[in-house]
Write an enzyme that holds these catalytic residues in place. Structure first.
Site, PDB file in Angstrom:
ATOM      1  CG  ASP A  39      -2.083   0.786   0.997  1.00 23.37           C
ATOM      2  OD1 ASP A  39      -2.993   0.243   1.167  1.00 23.37           O
ATOM      3  OD2 ASP A  39      -1.784   2.234   1.377  1.00 23.37           O
ATOM      4  CG  HIS A 110      -9.074  -3.038  -2.179  1.00 13.31           C
ATOM      5  ND1 HIS A 110      -9.843  -2.367  -2.986  1.00 13.31           N
ATOM      6  CD2 HIS A 110      -8.363  -2.530  -1.245  1.00 13.31           C
ATOM      7  CE1 HIS A 110     -10.125  -1.289  -2.292  1.00 13.31           C
ATOM      8  NE2 HIS A 110      -9.433  -1.140  -1.410  1.00 13.31           N
TER       9      HIS A 110
HETATM   10  P1  5GP Z   1     -10.078   1.363   0.452  1.00 13.95           P
HETATM   11  O1  5GP Z   1     -10.039   2.423   1.400  1.00 13.95           O
HETATM   12  O2  5GP Z   1     -10.463   1.407  -0.873  1.00 13.95           O
HETATM   13  O3  5GP Z   1      -9.638  -0.225   0.685  1.00 13.95           O
HETATM   14  O4  5GP Z   1      -8.350   0.554  -0.131  1.00 13.95           O
HETATM   15  C1  5GP Z   1      -7.236   1.881  -0.968  1.00 13.95           C
HETATM   16  C2  5GP Z   1      -5.569   1.734  -0.235  1.00 13.95           C
HETATM   17  O5  5GP Z   1      -5.627   1.798  -1.743  1.00 13.95           O
HETATM   18  C3  5GP Z   1      -5.672   3.087   0.706  1.00 13.95           C
HETATM   19  O6  5GP Z   1      -5.166   2.356   1.520  1.00 13.95           O
HETATM   20  C4  5GP Z   1      -4.509   3.027  -0.300  1.00 13.95           C
HETATM   21  O7  5GP Z   1      -2.937   3.897  -0.078  1.00 13.95           O
HETATM   22  C5  5GP Z   1      -3.985   2.441  -1.231  1.00 13.95           C
HETATM   23  N1  5GP Z   1      -3.360   3.139  -2.820  1.00 13.95           N
HETATM   24  C6  5GP Z   1      -4.615   4.569  -3.314  1.00 13.95           C
HETATM   25  N2  5GP Z   1      -3.908   4.365  -4.319  1.00 13.95           N
HETATM   26  C7  5GP Z   1      -2.765   4.074  -4.480  1.00 13.95           C
HETATM   27  C8  5GP Z   1      -1.537   3.233  -5.749  1.00 13.95           C
HETATM   28  O8  5GP Z   1      -1.434   4.642  -6.255  1.00 13.95           O
HETATM   29  N3  5GP Z   1      -0.342   3.341  -4.784  1.00 13.95           N
HETATM   30  C9  5GP Z   1      -0.786   1.708  -3.759  1.00 13.95           C
HETATM   31  N4  5GP Z   1       0.400   0.895  -4.105  1.00 13.95           N
HETATM   32  N5  5GP Z   1      -2.303   2.036  -2.919  1.00 13.95           N
HETATM   33  C10 5GP Z   1      -3.258   3.162  -3.638  1.00 13.95           C
END
Ligand code: 5GP
Length: 125
Positions: A39, A110
């Site tokens: 992440d 994810h």
């Molecule tokens: P959600 O809130 O949708 O469950 O989690 C999305 C996750 O994706 C977040 O923890 C955020 O830090 C991560 N994330 C967002 N953009 C990117 C990116 O460009 N690269 C990576 N490796 N992680 C990302």
């Protein structure tokens, strides 16, 4: 009957772009069904995202539309990654945000894998 959580997949979402190689990631694992990477904004010493390679928005979408092979391959990858990182003994947490109440930011299914310290209560109290 329409299934909540299944909509039109947005091919411009950040994980779709990572899958297409348009945006770099720190890769941990890749196989026919899954990609795992660190992440970008880690919430624990180890914070890995495991995503299916298919175009699925949510767990509802994935379990309704993916083949048994894709589902098994993706879940197996989650277990394999945790095991290969030696996390069984200290332990780890898996989490998947789905939809508005969860705060899901990226509309591609994810699973977060957190590890590396005692992780505290499951939800903020
Ligand atoms: P959600 O809130 O949708 O469950 O989690 C999305 C996750 O994706 C977040 O923890 C955020 O830090 C991560 N994330 C967002 N953009 C990117 C990116 O460009 N690269 C990576 N490796 N992680 C990302």
């Amino acid at each position: 009957m329409p299934v909540k959580g299944i909509g039109t997949y947005d091919d411009t979402n950040i994980f779709a772009r990572i899958l297409r190689g348009e945006i770099p990631c720190r890769k941990v694992h890749e196989d026919a069904w899954s990609l795992a990477f660190h992440d970008i904004n880690p919430q624990a010493p180890t914070h890995i995202l495991v995503i299916p390679k298919g175009r699925y928005i949510s767990m509802a979408d994935f379990t309704a539309s993916a083949s048994s092979e894709e589902i098994a391959g993706f879940l197996r990858a989650v277990g394999t990654i945790a095991r290969s990182l030696g996390l069984e003994e200290p332990g780890y947490r898996l989490l998947a945000n789905v939809g508005e109440d969860s705060g899901q930011e990226v509309p591609h299914l994810h699973i977060h894998l957190f590890a590396g310290r005692p992780l505290g209560p499951m939800l903020v109290r």
